[in-house]
Design an enzyme around this catalytic site. Structure first.
Site, PDB file in Angstrom:
ATOM      1  N   GLN A 104       0.728  -1.586  -0.028  1.00  0.00           N
ATOM      2  CA  GLN A 104      -0.244   0.077   0.158  1.00  0.00           C
ATOM      3  C   GLN A 104       0.927   0.857   0.106  1.00  0.00           C
ATOM      4  O   GLN A 104       2.296   1.310   1.131  1.00  0.00           O
ATOM      5  CB  GLN A 104      -0.922  -0.286   1.234  1.00  0.00           C
ATOM      6  CG  GLN A 104      -1.983   1.029   1.251  1.00  0.00           C
ATOM      7  CD  GLN A 104      -2.832   0.906   2.933  1.00  0.00           C
ATOM      8  OE1 GLN A 104      -2.840   1.325   3.450  1.00  0.00           O
ATOM      9  NE2 GLN A 104      -4.551   0.763   2.700  1.00  0.00           N
ATOM     10  N   TYR A 197      -7.874  10.989   4.461  1.00  0.00           N
ATOM     11  CA  TYR A 197      -6.133  11.454   3.955  1.00  0.00           C
ATOM     12  C   TYR A 197      -6.160  11.835   2.988  1.00  0.00           C
ATOM     13  O   TYR A 197      -7.709  12.953   2.339  1.00  0.00           O
ATOM     14  CB  TYR A 197      -5.457   9.722   3.679  1.00  0.00           C
ATOM     15  CG  TYR A 197      -4.986   9.211   4.797  1.00  0.00           C
ATOM     16  CD1 TYR A 197      -3.915   9.714   5.630  1.00  0.00           C
ATOM     17  CD2 TYR A 197      -6.263   7.954   5.898  1.00  0.00           C
ATOM     18  CE1 TYR A 197      -3.454   8.646   6.712  1.00  0.00           C
ATOM     19  CE2 TYR A 197      -5.787   8.084   6.798  1.00  0.00           C
ATOM     20  CZ  TYR A 197      -4.523   7.910   7.949  1.00  0.00           C
ATOM     21  OH  TYR A 197      -4.481   7.635   8.728  1.00  0.00           O
ATOM     22  N   ARG A 245      -8.041   1.966  -1.737  1.00  0.00           N
ATOM     23  CA  ARG A 245      -8.817   1.598  -0.058  1.00  0.00           C
ATOM     24  C   ARG A 245      -9.713   3.130  -0.456  1.00  0.00           C
ATOM     25  O   ARG A 245      -9.549   4.213  -0.911  1.00  0.00           O
ATOM     26  CB  ARG A 245      -7.254   2.432   0.639  1.00  0.00           C
ATOM     27  CG  ARG A 245      -7.982   2.040   2.521  1.00  0.00           C
ATOM     28  CD  ARG A 245      -7.881   0.109   2.581  1.00  0.00           C
ATOM     29  NE  ARG A 245      -7.919   0.832   3.731  1.00  0.00           N
ATOM     30  CZ  ARG A 245      -9.335  -0.034   5.110  1.00  0.00           C
ATOM     31  NH1 ARG A 245     -10.399  -0.486   3.758  1.00  0.00           N
ATOM     32  NH2 ARG A 245      -8.897  -0.875   5.983  1.00  0.00           N
ATOM     33  N   ARG A 334     -14.884  -4.065  12.559  1.00  0.00           N
ATOM     34  CA  ARG A 334     -14.975  -5.196  13.235  1.00  0.00           C
ATOM     35  C   ARG A 334     -16.084  -6.661  12.783  1.00  0.00           C
ATOM     36  O   ARG A 334     -16.992  -7.043  13.411  1.00  0.00           O
ATOM     37  CB  ARG A 334     -16.399  -4.885  14.200  1.00  0.00           C
ATOM     38  CG  ARG A 334     -15.703  -3.059  15.046  1.00  0.00           C
ATOM     39  CD  ARG A 334     -16.063  -3.072  16.557  1.00  0.00           C
ATOM     40  NE  ARG A 334     -16.084  -4.283  17.559  1.00  0.00           N
ATOM     41  CZ  ARG A 334     -16.292  -4.313  18.767  1.00  0.00           C
ATOM     42  NH1 ARG A 334     -18.014  -3.675  19.214  1.00  0.00           N
ATOM     43  NH2 ARG A 334     -16.335  -5.734  19.627  1.00  0.00           N
ATOM     44  N   CYS A 379      -9.060  -9.505  19.802  1.00  0.00           N
ATOM     45  CA  CYS A 379      -8.786  -7.666  19.916  1.00  0.00           C
ATOM     46  C   CYS A 379     -10.324  -7.917  20.962  1.00  0.00           C
ATOM     47  O   CYS A 379     -11.549  -7.812  20.088  1.00  0.00           O
ATOM     48  CB  CYS A 379      -9.209  -7.565  19.128  1.00  0.00           C
ATOM     49  SG  CYS A 379      -9.061  -5.799  17.974  1.00  0.00           S
ATOM     50  N   CYS A 410       0.990  -4.202  20.157  1.00  0.00           N
ATOM     51  CA  CYS A 410      -0.159  -4.685  20.663  1.00  0.00           C
ATOM     52  C   CYS A 410      -0.380  -4.495  22.036  1.00  0.00           C
ATOM     53  O   CYS A 410       0.543  -4.605  22.772  1.00  0.00           O
ATOM     54  CB  CYS A 410      -0.897  -5.827  19.636  1.00  0.00           C
ATOM     55  SG  CYS A 410      -2.440  -6.569  20.945  1.00  0.00           S
ATOM     56  N   GLU A 460      -6.139 -16.369  44.677  1.00  0.00           N
ATOM     57  CA  GLU A 460      -7.569 -15.060  45.064  1.00  0.00           C
ATOM     58  C   GLU A 460      -7.836 -15.493  45.738  1.00  0.00           C
ATOM     59  O   GLU A 460      -8.235 -16.316  46.245  1.00  0.00           O
ATOM     60  CB  GLU A 460      -7.994 -15.846  43.083  1.00  0.00           C
ATOM     61  CG  GLU A 460      -9.161 -15.011  43.272  1.00  0.00           C
ATOM     62  CD  GLU A 460      -8.573 -13.131  43.072  1.00  0.00           C
ATOM     63  OE1 GLU A 460      -9.570 -12.940  43.142  1.00  0.00           O
ATOM     64  OE2 GLU A 460      -7.805 -13.306  42.616  1.00  0.00           O
TER      65      GLU A 460
END
Length: 683
Positions: A104, A197, A245, A334, A379, A410, A460
């Protein structure tokens, strides 16, 4: 493999290039094969990252944007032929896996470039900007179709880009694409008529006020994108695939104002009527695929959906635009495998685009294919590690400079895009380790230590693992947070890590451990004001304590705003009181996340009191003093305190005692997890 997913694993073509399946790894800033905010080079860290994903059954990989001209130093990509020789050898390794890869290329950012306060000085002061040009040409980086305010520093104006510069960029697209083709790259993607953009700013009426051949009419506004694909096809041949894109809809009400799902608004960017025409026009110009979603940087949450956005949030619009073209169309935003497979089977889209899930778990496609969905680490759309570009009133991009240089890491997986800094290596001497606290930090420390060969036990004090994150994951829009808790519990079970539930450790000597990790979290802060005992803590509410109709939330940080959002969704009337001049005015919280909540509150007229201090809480409600010094009482059935937390380590740090997570310093999930790794890897 579950039969529901079979449509995802069918072949398809972009031009004459065939992909083995329809799962597309979408591009993300910071994952460029040519480096990011640095002089261009063949980036071995990114290359290794993508090769691992290629080995894990993805169909098409599109690395993150490669600016045609370096942000640092200003060299053009095509001026580094050695880089493309390395790329050629690398492409042979990619192709050996059966995957395909497009590069890209981006013309730039325009007003969307995430300038920091320091960089904005170079735009405000022309003399300093001129002196800095050989290193950082801020004027070029932010150059836009017309004179426009920066998205990140609204008092900074971005200059119009010149026609000569446009022609240079078009030429650079062609020259760079030709080098990519010679290196064996399967195609290129033009970035972009997408997300607001630079090239997209040319197409949108609210950001293009030019009077030359690049402004005004429909054809003029799309001229830059058309000239680019013409130049690439001329240099590489008509059969060389060029993807675009593409944002179907801008979802934008104005500068710095987005439209949230379900809101009635007047579109100032690309509406559906124009998009139908533009998609066909761009196909006729020569583009071979549309890699599509929605949004601009003014409505950033459509292209970078936080967890507040619906899953598959762009599918309806992308499926609609698919009716107007004959080229393949990919949908991102998503996307869930089940819905993606259904849409492909129905001919609504041709490929399912997925981005940040690859940062969390690069093997998720393999796990899906093998029927191991429960092993996929989810995620949670936090953007804390991959895109922590924060912006709030009076401050431009407040991202930490180290994050600016190293995007696309991440929060949940420290190994991503960090080379071998976080490799899990066998312990030189296996030890007995006690972990006190079974929250996310405790579970992660126990997991990594166990993988290294240590013998670990978790202690715990409650009857379940998850800690305060269980409460944080309670709202119905936190489905991925709930999945993450389940993933951790499964990991602990699979690794056979013993857990002592309902155990409150008071004496470390009784543990008989070589090392102790303290992960006991934090406690909620209190306000030293009259009537504070009338308020409940945020955790009390999240754990199910009932509230009345009118609820005042004291604290407009992320926790307070998420509670207000949850209350509104439940039909309540939330009222936010915040001492700062903006909501969520903190570093590390991505603008895509924070702007959604700010826009949602404005669109739905949620009452917000900024620059306001709380004087007292009584039976009538909450008395607050505003910026002007005047006091008023906000009627409330209930009051929720969301004013932060204080570390609560059960034991102090010592030679063999290690305090991690919020028990050490209150942060977010990224700080908790990364610190857990660091401690577990040192033992």
């Amino acid at each position: 493999m579950d039969q529901r997913y079979e449509p995802l694993f069918t072949p398809w073509k972009i031009g004459n290039v065939e992909m083995k399946n329809r799962i597309v790894m979408c591009p993300m800033g910071g994952t460029s094969l040519f480096g990011w905010m640095e002089p261009n080079h063949f980036d071995k860290v990114a290359a290794e990252f993508f090769l691992n994903i290629a080995h894990n059954n993805v169909g098409l990989i599109i690395p993150g944007i490669a600016p045609l001209r370096d942000p640092i130093g200003g060299r053009w990509l095509y001026q580094n032929p050695g880089m493309f020789k390395e790329l050629k050898a690398y492409m042979e390794r990619i192709h050996a896996t059966g995957a395909k890869l497009f590069v890209q290329l981006t013309a730039g950012f325009g007003r969307s470039f995430a300038i920091t306060d320091q960089l904005s000085i170079l735009l405000r002061n022309k003399a300093l900007g001129t002196l800095a040009k050989p290193i950082v040409d801020a004027s070029f980086l932010c150059a836009s179709p017309s004179e426009l305010p920066s998205r990140w520093a609204e008092d900074v104006m971005c200059r119009p880009i010149t026609k000569e510069e446009i022609h240079q960029l078009v030429e650079a697209f062609a020259k760079t694409a030709k080098l990519c083709k010679a290196a064996g790259v399967d195609g290129v993607e033009v970035h972009a008529v997408h997300e607001g953009y630079l090239m997209d700013q040319f197409t949108l009426p609210y950001t293009n006020q030019r009077t030359d051949e690049y402004g005004g009419s429909f054809e003029n506004r799309y001229r830059f994108a058309v000239e680019t694909v013409h130049a690439i096809k001329k240099a590489c041949g008509k059969d060389y695939p060029v993807s675009l894109r593409y944002s179907v809809l801008s979802k934008t009400k104005g500068l710095c104002k987005g439209a949230v799902p379900g809101e009635e608004y007047t579109e100032v960017g690309r509406d559906m009527a124009e998009s139908e025409r533009a998609a066909r026009y761009l196909q006729e110009a020569g583009y071979d695929m549309l890699n599509a979603d929605n949004g601009t940087y003014d409505a950033w949450y459509w292209a970078h959906p936080p967890q507040y956005m619906p899953q598959n949030c762009n599918l309806e619009d992308v499926a609609h635009i698919r009716k107007f073209v004959d080229i393949p169309v990919v949908c991102a935003g998503r996307m869930t495998p089940e819905v993606g497979a259904q849409a492909i089977a129905a001919g609504q889209i041709d490929g399912m685009g997925v981005a940040r899930q690859f940062l969390v778990d690069g093997a998720w496609v393999t796990k899906l294919k093998e029927g191991r969905e429960e092993d996929i680490q989810p995620c949670i759309c936090c953007h804390n590690g991959c895109f922590a570009l924060a912006h709030y009133k009076g401050v431009a991009n407040d991202e930490d400079f180290n994050d600016v240089l190293h995007m696309a890491r991440c929060a949940l997986n420290p190994t991503t895009m960090q080379g071998h800094k976080y490799d899990i290596l066998p312990a030189k001497k296996p030890k007995t380790i006690a972990v006190i606290g079974g929250g996310i930090g405790g579970m992660e420390a126990a997991r990594i230590a166990t993988l290294r060969g240590h013998k670990v036990t978790i202690y715990e004090k409650t009857d379940r693992l998850g800690g305060v994150f269980i409460a944080a994951a309670a709202p119905d829009f936190k489905e991925k947070d709930k999945e993450l808790i389940q993933w951790y519990r499964r990991q602990i079970e699979q690794l056979k890590i013993p857990v002592k539930f309902n155990t409150n450790v008071t004496d470390l000597a009784q543990l008989k451990a070589d090392e102790v990790i303290v992960a006991t979290g934090a406690t909620a802060r209190k306000l030293p004001i009259p009537g504070a005992d009338r308020a409940m803590d945020a955790v009390d509410y999240l754990e199910g304590k009932p509230v009345g109709q009118r609820v005042v939330i004291i604290g407009g940080g992320l926790s307070g705003c998420e509670i207000a959002y949850d209350l509104y969704r439940k039909g309540k009337t939330p009222i936010i009181v915040e001492a700062k001049n903006d909501l969520m005015a903190v570093r590390g919280l991505c603008l895509a996340n924070s702007s959604y909540l700010r826009d949602f509150f404005e669109a739905n007229r949620v009452e917000v009191h900024l620059e306001s201090s709380v004087e007292k809480i009584d039976a009538n409600g909450v008395t607050v003093k505003g910026k002007n010094g005047a006091s008023q009482t906000l009627a409330a059935d209930d009051v929720i305190l969301a004013v932060g937390y204080t570390p609560a380590p059960a034991f102090a740090k010592g030679r063999h005692v290690h305090v991690i997570g919020d028990a050490c310093k209150v942060g977010n999930l990224r700080t908790v997890i990364w610190q857990a790794w660091k401690v577990a890897e040192r033992l």
